[in-house]
Design a protein around this motif. Structure first.
Motif, mmCIF file in Angstrom:
data_model
loop_
_atom_site.group_PDB
_atom_site.id
_atom_site.type_symbol
_atom_site.label_atom_id
_atom_site.label_comp_id
_atom_site.label_asym_id
_atom_site.label_seq_id
_atom_site.Cartn_x
_atom_site.Cartn_y
_atom_site.Cartn_z
ATOM 1 N N PRO A 130 -9.449 -10.863 33.863
ATOM 2 C CA PRO A 130 -9.781 -11.684 35.032
ATOM 3 C C PRO A 130 -11.033 -12.518 34.774
ATOM 4 C CG PRO A 130 -10.389 -9.406 35.414
ATOM 5 C CD PRO A 130 -9.665 -9.446 34.096
ATOM 6 N N VAL A 131 -11.037 -13.716 35.314
ATOM 7 C CA VAL A 131 -12.154 -14.629 35.119
ATOM 8 C C VAL A 131 -12.601 -15.148 36.476
ATOM 9 C CG1 VAL A 131 -12.891 -16.801 34.071
ATOM 10 C CG2 VAL A 131 -11.307 -15.322 32.856
ATOM 11 N N ARG A 132 -13.890 -15.078 36.716
ATOM 12 C CA ARG A 132 -14.455 -15.642 37.940
ATOM 13 C C ARG A 132 -15.017 -17.021 37.644
ATOM 14 N NH1 ARG A 132 -17.939 -10.687 40.478
ATOM 15 N NH2 ARG A 132 -16.191 -9.290 40.827
ATOM 16 N N ALA A 133 -15.079 -17.822 38.678
ATOM 17 C CA ALA A 133 -15.666 -19.159 38.518
ATOM 18 C C ALA A 133 -17.142 -19.011 38.176
ATOM 19 C CB ALA A 133 -15.507 -19.957 39.805
ATOM 20 N N GLY A 134 -17.592 -19.782 37.209
ATOM 21 C CA GLY A 134 -18.995 -19.763 36.835
ATOM 22 C C GLY A 134 -19.367 -18.703 35.814
ATOM 23 N N TRP A 135 -18.409 -17.943 35.318
ATOM 24 C CA TRP A 135 -18.715 -16.938 34.310
ATOM 25 C C TRP A 135 -19.051 -17.606 32.987
ATOM 26 C CZ3 TRP A 135 -15.033 -12.123 34.212
ATOM 27 C CH2 TRP A 135 -15.479 -11.201 35.149
ATOM 28 N N HIS A 136 -20.002 -17.042 32.307
ATOM 29 C CA HIS A 136 -20.368 -17.510 30.974
ATOM 30 C C HIS A 136 -19.272 -17.064 30.002
ATOM 31 C CE1 HIS A 136 -22.770 -18.113 27.360
ATOM 32 N NE2 HIS A 136 -23.596 -18.819 28.116
ATOM 33 N N PRO A 137 -18.959 -17.874 28.993
ATOM 34 C CA PRO A 137 -17.938 -17.474 28.021
ATOM 35 C C PRO A 137 -18.241 -16.141 27.324
ATOM 36 C CG PRO A 137 -18.418 -19.786 27.778
ATOM 37 C CD PRO A 137 -19.398 -19.255 28.780
ATOM 38 N N LEU A 138 -19.517 -15.801 27.180
ATOM 39 C CA LEU A 138 -19.857 -14.494 26.600
ATOM 40 C C LEU A 138 -19.312 -13.365 27.461
ATOM 41 C CD1 LEU A 138 -23.502 -15.171 25.444
ATOM 42 C CD2 LEU A 138 -21.587 -14.542 23.978
ATOM 43 N N ARG A 139 -19.391 -13.511 28.777
ATOM 44 C CA ARG A 139 -18.870 -12.476 29.674
ATOM 45 C C ARG A 139 -17.359 -12.358 29.540
ATOM 46 N NH1 ARG A 139 -20.725 -8.861 33.716
ATOM 47 N NH2 ARG A 139 -18.848 -7.773 34.325
ATOM 48 N N ILE A 140 -16.691 -13.476 29.352
ATOM 49 C CA ILE A 140 -15.236 -13.452 29.178
ATOM 50 C C ILE A 140 -14.878 -12.715 27.886
ATOM 51 C CG2 ILE A 140 -13.183 -14.879 28.854
ATOM 52 C CD1 ILE A 140 -14.619 -17.030 30.560
ATOM 53 N N ILE A 141 -15.610 -12.986 26.815
ATOM 54 C CA ILE A 141 -15.349 -12.310 25.538
ATOM 55 C C ILE A 141 -15.611 -10.816 25.683
ATOM 56 C CG2 ILE A 141 -16.091 -12.102 23.137
ATOM 57 C CD1 ILE A 141 -16.801 -15.123 23.269
ATOM 58 N N ILE A 142 -16.698 -10.447 26.338
ATOM 59 C CA ILE A 142 -17.017 -9.029 26.509
ATOM 60 C C ILE A 142 -15.962 -8.332 27.356
ATOM 61 C CG2 ILE A 142 -18.648 -7.446 27.625
ATOM 62 C CD1 ILE A 142 -20.890 -9.242 26.561
ATOM 63 N N ASP A 143 -15.536 -8.944 28.455
ATOM 64 C CA ASP A 143 -14.518 -8.320 29.298
ATOM 65 C C ASP A 143 -13.167 -8.228 28.602
ATOM 66 O OD1 ASP A 143 -16.226 -7.761 31.332
ATOM 67 O OD2 ASP A 143 -15.481 -9.293 32.712
ATOM 68 N N ALA A 144 -12.873 -9.174 27.715
ATOM 69 C CA ALA A 144 -11.591 -9.151 27.007
ATOM 70 C C ALA A 144 -11.560 -8.109 25.895
ATOM 71 C CB ALA A 144 -11.290 -10.531 26.423
ATOM 72 N N THR A 145 -12.739 -7.699 25.414
ATOM 73 C CA THR A 145 -12.765 -6.831 24.242
ATOM 74 C C THR A 145 -13.369 -5.458 24.488
ATOM 75 O OG1 THR A 145 -14.893 -7.748 23.571
ATOM 76 C CG2 THR A 145 -12.920 -8.779 22.674
ATOM 77 N N CYS A 146 -14.158 -5.295 25.494
ATOM 78 C CA CYS A 146 -14.947 -4.080 25.682
ATOM 79 C C CYS A 146 -14.104 -2.909 26.173
ATOM 80 C CB CYS A 146 -16.074 -4.359 26.664
ATOM 81 S SG CYS A 146 -17.201 -2.995 26.833
ATOM 82 N N VAL A 147 -14.380 -1.741 25.634
ATOM 83 C CA VAL A 147 -13.724 -0.520 26.093
ATOM 84 C C VAL A 147 -14.651 0.279 27.008
ATOM 85 C CG1 VAL A 147 -12.173 -0.355 24.118
ATOM 86 C CG2 VAL A 147 -14.422 0.708 24.004
ATOM 87 N N GLN A 148 -15.864 -0.207 27.184
ATOM 88 C CA GLN A 148 -16.870 0.444 28.037
ATOM 89 C C GLN A 148 -16.508 0.206 29.505
ATOM 90 O OE1 GLN A 148 -19.315 2.589 29.027
ATOM 91 N NE2 GLN A 148 -20.683 1.876 27.422
ATOM 92 N N PRO A 149 -16.293 1.267 30.271
ATOM 93 C CA PRO A 149 -15.905 1.065 31.669
ATOM 94 C C PRO A 149 -17.071 0.693 32.591
ATOM 95 C CG PRO A 149 -16.002 3.392 31.174
ATOM 96 C CD PRO A 149 -16.262 2.673 29.882
ATOM 97 N N ASP A 150 -18.292 0.868 32.148
ATOM 98 C CA ASP A 150 -19.455 0.626 32.988
ATOM 99 C C ASP A 150 -19.705 -0.876 33.145
ATOM 100 O OD1 ASP A 150 -21.753 0.868 34.458
ATOM 101 O OD2 ASP A 150 -22.985 1.630 32.812
ATOM 102 N N VAL A 151 -19.569 -1.378 34.363
ATOM 103 C CA VAL A 151 -19.732 -2.797 34.638
ATOM 104 C C VAL A 151 -21.199 -3.216 34.483
ATOM 105 C CG1 VAL A 151 -19.400 -4.590 36.383
ATOM 106 C CG2 VAL A 151 -17.758 -2.748 36.179
#
Length: 159
Positions: free
Chosen positions: A67-88
């Motif tokens: 999921p992508v929110r408006a205004g998210w930095h591309p780094l956040r998109i990469i982290i959310d697409a790859t991270c296995v860490q459940p802690d937001v």
């Protein structure tokens, strides 16, 4: 010679970062997250060099199932697409630290030294929030005068 589409390039690079995330989550080492964050920064640099950052936010919901929110930095998109860490909160801290590293023009190979110089990932994220706030702090406008009755404007009351 076979040319790859931008979608294929993004998916291949995200797969590399996911492998780094899996290795970091299995590792018992104290600084295993640094290697993962270095691979995230390398992917960001690759996407930036190839002019794929706008395309990343377009294909993330459908292809990467992120999921992508408006205004998210591309780094956040990469982290959310790859991270296995459940802690937001951890993801947010990582994003802020990497945003600060990108703004400081840090090379991915120099990232561990940069984190160490700024007090680790949390210290770097804190530094980012102090020097480059996301939101302006709410302040009272300076053009208003808050005057108590009978004390302001230098007028005398006729009593």
């Amino acid at each position: 010679m076979k040319f790859k589409t931008s979608e294929q390039k993004i998916v291949e690079r995200i797969a590399k970062v996911r492998n780094a995330a899996r290795r970091a989550s299995k590792s018992k080492r104290r600084f295993a997250d640094y290697r993962y964050l270095r691979s995230v920064l390398r992917a960001y640099d690759y996407f930036s060099d190839e002019n794929l950052l706008p395309r990343l936010s377009e294909i993330s919901p459908s292809v990467l199932m992120t999921p992508v929110r408006a205004g998210w930095h591309p780094l956040r998109i990469i982290i959310d697409a790859t991270c296995v860490q459940p802690d937001v909160r951890m993801r947010s801290r990582w994003t802020r630290a990497l945003e600060f590293a990108v703004a400081s023009k840090i090379d991915p190979d120099e990232l561990p030294k940069f984190f160490q110089a700024n007090g680790g990932i949390a210290g770097t994220a804190d530094m980012a929030s102090k020097t480059r706030p996301k939101r302006a702090s709410p302040r009272r406008p300076l053009d208003r005068a808050f005057i108590l009755p009978g004390h302001g404007l230098g007028l005398r009351s006729n009593q």
